[in-house]
Design an enzyme around this catalytic site. Structure first.
Site, short mmCIF file in Angstrom:
data_model
loop_
_atom_site.label_atom_id
_atom_site.label_comp_id
_atom_site.label_asym_id
_atom_site.label_seq_id
_atom_site.Cartn_x
_atom_site.Cartn_y
_atom_site.Cartn_z
N SER A 57 -10.38 6.71 -2.02
CA SER A 57 -11.05 6.04 -3.10
C SER A 57 -12.17 5.57 -2.86
O SER A 57 -13.18 5.16 -3.48
CB SER A 57 -10.02 4.51 -2.16
OG SER A 57 -8.64 4.75 -2.88
N ARG B 2 -4.24 15.52 4.08
CA ARG B 2 -5.38 15.77 3.15
C ARG B 2 -5.64 16.92 3.61
O ARG B 2 -6.09 17.56 3.47
CB ARG B 2 -5.97 15.00 2.45
CG ARG B 2 -5.70 13.89 1.67
CD ARG B 2 -6.71 12.45 0.84
NE ARG B 2 -6.89 12.12 2.19
CZ ARG B 2 -8.05 11.29 2.81
NH1 ARG B 2 -8.92 10.83 2.02
NH2 ARG B 2 -8.22 10.68 3.60
N LYS C 240 -11.53 -5.06 5.27
CA LYS C 240 -11.78 -4.14 4.90
C LYS C 240 -12.59 -4.73 3.83
O LYS C 240 -12.28 -5.59 2.74
CB LYS C 240 -11.27 -3.76 4.63
CG LYS C 240 -11.89 -1.42 4.19
CD LYS C 240 -10.49 -0.84 4.32
CE LYS C 240 -10.57 0.53 3.59
NZ LYS C 240 -9.91 1.78 4.23
N HIS D 136 -3.14 9.69 -4.30
CA HIS D 136 -2.30 8.74 -4.05
C HIS D 136 -0.66 8.60 -4.93
O HIS D 136 1.06 8.78 -4.42
CB HIS D 136 -2.50 7.50 -4.19
CG HIS D 136 -3.42 6.88 -2.85
ND1 HIS D 136 -4.98 6.40 -3.68
CD2 HIS D 136 -3.56 7.09 -1.35
CE1 HIS D 136 -5.07 6.23 -2.51
NE2 HIS D 136 -4.93 6.54 -1.75
N1 COA Z 1 -5.09 10.95 -1.84
C1 COA Z 1 -6.75 10.14 -2.14
N2 COA Z 1 -6.82 9.30 -1.61
C2 COA Z 1 -5.94 9.39 -0.06
C3 COA Z 1 -4.85 9.79 0.60
C4 COA Z 1 -4.08 10.49 -0.57
N3 COA Z 1 -3.63 10.50 -0.80
N4 COA Z 1 -4.52 9.19 1.32
C5 COA Z 1 -5.02 8.43 1.99
N5 COA Z 1 -6.87 8.48 0.91
C6 COA Z 1 -7.69 7.57 1.44
C7 COA Z 1 -7.40 6.54 1.16
O1 COA Z 1 -8.17 5.92 -0.28
C8 COA Z 1 -8.83 5.97 2.07
O2 COA Z 1 -9.65 6.44 1.02
P1 COA Z 1 -12.11 5.06 1.25
O3 COA Z 1 -11.44 4.96 3.17
O4 COA Z 1 -11.81 6.27 1.29
O5 COA Z 1 -11.02 3.91 0.98
C9 COA Z 1 -8.76 6.90 2.67
O6 COA Z 1 -8.32 7.67 2.47
C10 COA Z 1 -7.75 5.47 4.02
O7 COA Z 1 -6.47 5.15 3.17
P2 COA Z 1 -5.27 4.23 3.39
O8 COA Z 1 -4.10 4.70 3.36
O9 COA Z 1 -5.66 3.01 2.65
O10 COA Z 1 -5.55 3.92 4.81
P3 COA Z 1 -6.12 1.93 5.66
O11 COA Z 1 -6.61 2.98 6.66
O12 COA Z 1 -7.11 1.52 4.00
O13 COA Z 1 -4.83 1.50 5.65
C11 COA Z 1 -3.31 1.17 6.74
C12 COA Z 1 -3.80 1.75 6.34
C13 COA Z 1 -3.48 -0.22 5.79
C14 COA Z 1 -2.14 1.39 6.97
C15 COA Z 1 -3.46 0.61 8.17
O14 COA Z 1 -5.00 -0.11 8.22
C16 COA Z 1 -2.19 -0.87 8.71
O15 COA Z 1 -1.10 -0.23 8.84
N6 COA Z 1 -2.96 -1.73 8.82
C17 COA Z 1 -2.20 -3.34 8.78
C18 COA Z 1 -2.13 -3.62 10.41
C19 COA Z 1 -1.54 -3.13 10.45
O16 COA Z 1 0.16 -2.47 10.87
N7 COA Z 1 -2.08 -2.38 12.24
C20 COA Z 1 -1.85 -1.52 13.03
C21 COA Z 1 -1.26 0.05 12.66
S1 COA Z 1 -1.07 1.23 14.32
#
Ligand code: COA
Length: 164
Positions: A129, A91, A42, A18
């Site tokens: 993560s 990724r 979550k 990140h």
């Molecule tokens: N390096 C390391 N890990 C990475 C990474 C990087 N460059 N990019 C993504 N990841 C990993 C994260 O660690 C995470 O891992 P995990 O699932 O094993 O914990 C995974 O990829 C997903 O990452 P993340 O970006 O945290 O996505 P998320 O699904 O948890 O969150 C949101 C995504 C918060 C952006 C999305 O759910 C959201 O917008 N929520 C708000 C509600 C909303 O607007 N909903 C409608 C959306 S259309």
């Protein structure tokens, strides 16, 4: 007009992957707001306050990056901050389908917002993560993959004798 970008995610916890993405994005945009989702559906290892603090400690003093939490829609958070860009890390091909869906939905909700993808650096393409949490829980060495404050927090969270 300065270009404000948001970098949303759960960051449970923030990893060097990140940090690589956000530092590179910070050279492309005037201001980056790291948006830490308070995603109640979550189950997280670190609570919201811990995730925010770990990000702040790990990012250090980069003048154009700030860290905030949000609940609700990412697009509403973007509007509140006057952001016109969402930054997401990519990724591998496996990320594409989910990211495509998110970006299309966000575009429908708020057409002025562009999603910009930053390709993860090669050494971090395999990190997530949840993999970090799993390896740390089982006593593996993740020191090459997370910033120092996160390493300490993981060691504390998974100290023998603590039940999680
Ligand atoms: N390096 C390391 N890990 C990475 C990474 C990087 N460059 N990019 C993504 N990841 C990993 C994260 O660690 C995470 O891992 P995990 O699932 O094993 O914990 C995974 O990829 C997903 O990452 P993340 O970006 O945290 O996505 P998320 O699904 O948890 O969150 C949101 C995504 C918060 C952006 C999305 O759910 C959201 O917008 N929520 C708000 C509600 C909303 O607007 N909903 C409608 C959306 S259309």
């Amino acid at each position: 007009m300065p270009t404000v970008a948001i970098y949303p995610g759960s960051f449970d916890p923030i990893t060097l992957g990140h940090i690589d993405v956000v530092k590179r994005a910070s050279r492309m945009f005037d201001k980056i707001v790291i948006a830490v989702a308070n995603n109640l559906s979550k189950q997280s290892l670190f609570d919201l306050a811990q995730r925010l603090e770990l990000i702040r400690q790990s990012i250090g003093n980069l003048p154009n990056i700030i860290v905030e939490s949000f609940e609700g829609l990412t697009v509403d958070f973007a509007k509140k901050h006057g952001a016109t860009v969402i930054v997401r890390g990519l990724r591998a091909i496996s990320d594409f389908e989910y990211e495509f869906q998110l970006s299309q939905m966000n575009k429908i909700l708020y057409p002025q917002l562009e999603t910009v993808f930053v390709m993860a650096s090669l050494e971090y393409t395999f990190i997530s993560s949840s993999v970090i949490r799993e390896v740390a829980r089982l006593g593996g060495d993740v020191s090459q993959l997370v910033p120092a404050p996160v390493l300490v927090a993981l060691q504390t969270a998974f100290r023998p004798g603590r039940t999680l």
